[in-house]
Design an enzyme around this catalytic site. Structure first.
Site, PDB file in Angstrom:
ATOM      1  N   GLY A  67       2.166  -6.431   4.265  1.00  0.00           N
ATOM      2  CA  GLY A  67       3.049  -7.404   3.638  1.00  0.00           C
ATOM      3  C   GLY A  67       4.385  -6.803   3.249  1.00  0.00           C
ATOM      4  O   GLY A  67       5.450  -7.330   3.587  1.00  0.00           O
ATOM      5  N   ASN A 125       0.837  -1.197   0.000  1.00  0.00           N
ATOM      6  CA  ASN A 125       0.000   0.000   0.000  1.00  0.00           C
ATOM      7  C   ASN A 125       0.874   1.250   0.000  1.00  0.00           C
ATOM      8  O   ASN A 125       1.966   1.233   0.568  1.00  0.00           O
ATOM      9  CB  ASN A 125      -0.873   0.072   1.265  1.00  0.00           C
ATOM     10  CG  ASN A 125      -1.927  -1.002   1.325  1.00  0.00           C
ATOM     11  OD1 ASN A 125      -2.531  -1.355   0.319  1.00  0.00           O
ATOM     12  ND2 ASN A 125      -2.152  -1.540   2.511  1.00  0.00           N
ATOM     13  N   ASP A 157       1.086   4.591   1.806  1.00  0.00           N
ATOM     14  CA  ASP A 157       0.547   5.220   3.003  1.00  0.00           C
ATOM     15  C   ASP A 157       0.463   6.731   2.794  1.00  0.00           C
ATOM     16  O   ASP A 157       1.468   7.376   2.486  1.00  0.00           O
ATOM     17  CB  ASP A 157       1.432   4.925   4.210  1.00  0.00           C
ATOM     18  CG  ASP A 157       1.395   3.468   4.626  1.00  0.00           C
ATOM     19  OD1 ASP A 157       0.522   2.726   4.120  1.00  0.00           O
ATOM     20  OD2 ASP A 157       2.235   3.064   5.450  1.00  0.00           O
ATOM     21  N   LEU A 187       2.754  -6.115  23.051  1.00  0.00           N
ATOM     22  CA  LEU A 187       2.125  -5.311  24.104  1.00  0.00           C
ATOM     23  C   LEU A 187       2.548  -3.854  24.060  1.00  0.00           C
ATOM     24  O   LEU A 187       2.520  -3.156  25.069  1.00  0.00           O
ATOM     25  CB  LEU A 187       2.479  -5.907  25.479  1.00  0.00           C
ATOM     26  CG  LEU A 187       2.155  -7.385  25.679  1.00  0.00           C
ATOM     27  CD1 LEU A 187       2.734  -7.890  26.987  1.00  0.00           C
ATOM     28  CD2 LEU A 187       0.649  -7.626  25.615  1.00  0.00           C
ATOM     29  N   GLY A 188       2.957  -3.365  22.888  1.00  0.00           N
ATOM     30  CA  GLY A 188       3.376  -1.980  22.768  1.00  0.00           C
ATOM     31  C   GLY A 188       4.612  -1.706  23.598  1.00  0.00           C
ATOM     32  O   GLY A 188       5.587  -2.472  23.581  1.00  0.00           O
ATOM     33  N   ASP A 217       5.914   7.729  16.083  1.00  0.00           N
ATOM     34  CA  ASP A 217       5.004   7.174  15.082  1.00  0.00           C
ATOM     35  C   ASP A 217       5.050   5.651  15.204  1.00  0.00           C
ATOM     36  O   ASP A 217       6.070   5.030  14.914  1.00  0.00           O
ATOM     37  CB  ASP A 217       5.420   7.617  13.679  1.00  0.00           C
ATOM     38  CG  ASP A 217       4.424   7.193  12.593  1.00  0.00           C
ATOM     39  OD1 ASP A 217       3.494   6.427  12.903  1.00  0.00           O
ATOM     40  OD2 ASP A 217       4.594   7.620  11.441  1.00  0.00           O
ATOM     41  N   ASN A 258       5.699  -4.065   4.360  1.00  0.00           N
ATOM     42  CA  ASN A 258       6.423  -3.648   5.564  1.00  0.00           C
ATOM     43  C   ASN A 258       7.204  -4.810   6.174  1.00  0.00           C
ATOM     44  O   ASN A 258       8.373  -4.668   6.549  1.00  0.00           O
ATOM     45  CB  ASN A 258       5.438  -3.114   6.612  1.00  0.00           C
ATOM     46  CG  ASN A 258       4.895  -1.749   6.273  1.00  0.00           C
ATOM     47  OD1 ASN A 258       5.414  -1.054   5.409  1.00  0.00           O
ATOM     48  ND2 ASN A 258       3.838  -1.358   6.961  1.00  0.00           N
ATOM     49  N   GLY A 286       6.891   7.336   9.599  1.00  0.00           N
ATOM     50  CA  GLY A 286       6.620   6.554   8.405  1.00  0.00           C
ATOM     51  C   GLY A 286       6.622   5.062   8.661  1.00  0.00           C
ATOM     52  O   GLY A 286       6.830   4.587   9.778  1.00  0.00           O
ATOM     53  N   ALA A 310       4.372   1.308  11.845  1.00  0.00           N
ATOM     54  CA  ALA A 310       4.899   0.032  11.333  1.00  0.00           C
ATOM     55  C   ALA A 310       5.594  -0.798  12.401  1.00  0.00           C
ATOM     56  O   ALA A 310       6.317  -1.734  12.077  1.00  0.00           O
ATOM     57  CB  ALA A 310       5.863   0.317  10.182  1.00  0.00           C
ATOM     58  N   ALA A 311       5.355  -0.483  13.659  1.00  0.00           N
ATOM     59  CA  ALA A 311       6.078  -1.173  14.732  1.00  0.00           C
ATOM     60  C   ALA A 311       5.814  -2.672  14.729  1.00  0.00           C
ATOM     61  O   ALA A 311       6.730  -3.488  14.846  1.00  0.00           O
ATOM     62  CB  ALA A 311       5.699  -0.573  16.075  1.00  0.00           C
ATOM     63  N   GLY A 312       4.538  -3.049  14.599  1.00  0.00           N
ATOM     64  CA  GLY A 312       4.205  -4.468  14.615  1.00  0.00           C
ATOM     65  C   GLY A 312       4.809  -5.219  13.453  1.00  0.00           C
ATOM     66  O   GLY A 312       5.297  -6.354  13.607  1.00  0.00           O
ATOM     67  N   ASP A 313       4.793  -4.620  12.265  1.00  0.00           N
ATOM     68  CA  ASP A 313       5.370  -5.275  11.095  1.00  0.00           C
ATOM     69  C   ASP A 313       6.889  -5.384  11.211  1.00  0.00           C
ATOM     70  O   ASP A 313       7.484  -6.385  10.789  1.00  0.00           O
ATOM     71  CB  ASP A 313       4.998  -4.499   9.826  1.00  0.00           C
ATOM     72  CG  ASP A 313       3.502  -4.521   9.568  1.00  0.00           C
ATOM     73  OD1 ASP A 313       2.859  -5.532   9.914  1.00  0.00           O
ATOM     74  OD2 ASP A 313       2.982  -3.532   9.023  1.00  0.00           O
TER      75      ASP A 313
END
Length: 296
Positions: free
Chosen positions: A41, A11, A13, A213-214, A239, A43, A280, A242-245
């Site tokens: 994906g 995507n 963003d 858990l952030g 920001d 990311n 970003g 994209a932390a989880g990816d």
């Protein structure tokens, strides 16, 4: 052999930065707008490649200018895009509002991603040669299931990020080796708010779970083992998009290198902590040398 294959979304963003997100019916003035290559994906593919993984991407971009830039972002990060197809029409987009606390709200419009409904020619062969297949839920579920089935047939480890969260078919869960939800996704899937309780429920469906858990880090749980909480480095987030990816991409690399899960999760948490300090999605993802330094 490709170490990691990502079957997932790409995507563009479209990111607006504001002091606070608008309420329903409200207009607020933002301070900045950025166009950043992303998609869950893509990311994860970029994150894994920058973390040192050998990565191939399966998916689709559109025939617009976004599609050209999305493909370039992947290739310039070292991701193999031979199976990233071009579909007639617009690329996927994600419309993101980021507030001063680093929180975000996102609307995803699938675009070309919606054309990926099943594996295409040669794609199962690439999955067969991999150590891990990374899946998310921004593609049609039929494609996600097709990829998971292929991985299971060939003994390839499947790592599923259940986002955007939705009810998961039993067959998909049966083909999943490691489920990596955040705490909100885990609660929605398990019907239990407490992460430990959610992990207990989810382990009835999959063999291993990592719940992110952030700022508190992550919880790793496996059948027959005592759950382990892995703390995250203390940082100031600007920001979290994209932390989880970033976490999942780095985690897949660490697992592929044979690291114990607690160590792999700690290393991936260091990568995610670096990510949230920058703006970003793909632009915020750290390289291996940075992760090694942060995790030392």
């Amino acid at each position: 052999m490709t170490g990691i294959v990502v079957l997932g979304s790409t995507n563009m963003d479209l990111v607006a930065y504001v002091a606070r997100a608008p309420k329903h019916g409200e207009t607020v003035t933002g301070r900045e707008f950025r166009t950043v290559p992303g998609g869950k994906g893509a990311n994860q593919a970029v994150a894994a490649a920058r973390a040192g993984g050998d990565v191939a991407m399966i998916g689709a971009v559109g025939t617009d200018e976004f599609g050209v830039l999305l493909r370039h972002t992947l290739t310039s990060s070292g991701v193999d895009t031979d199976l990233l197809h071009t579909a007639e029409g617009p690329s996927g987009t994600a419309h993101i509002v980021v507030d001063d606390e680093g929180g975000n709200a996102i609307v995803v419009i699938p675009g070309a991603n919606g054309t990926v409904t099943a594996l295409g020619p040669g794609e199962e062969t690439v999955i067969t040669s991999a150590g891990s297949l990374l899946l998310q839920l921004e593609l049609p579920l039929s494609a996600v299931l097709d990829g998971a089935r292929a991985a299971r047939r060939h003994g390839v480890r499947t790592i599923l990020t259940p986002a955007p969260v939705q009810p998961l078919p039993p067959e998909l869960l049966a083909c999943t080796d490691l489920l990596v939800p955040n705490e909100h996704e885990a609660a929605a899937l398990a019907g239990v708010a407490d992460p430990y309780g959610a992990a207990e429920v989810l382990l009835r469906r999959v063999p291993e779970v990592v719940i992110t858990l952030g700022a508190a880090g992550c919880l790793y749980a496996a059948r027959g083992a005592v759950p382990v909480t892995v703390p995250a480095p203390k940082v100031t987030a600007v920001d979290t998009t994209a932390a989880g990816d970033t976490f999942v991409g780095a985690l897949a690399v660490a697992i592929g290198e044979g690291r114990p899960m607690a160590e792999a999760a700690r290393w991936a948490s260091a990568a995610a902590a670096l990510c949230v300090r920058r703006h970003g999605a793909s632009t915020s993802m750290p390289y291996r040398s940075e992760i090694d330094e942060a995790a030392s």
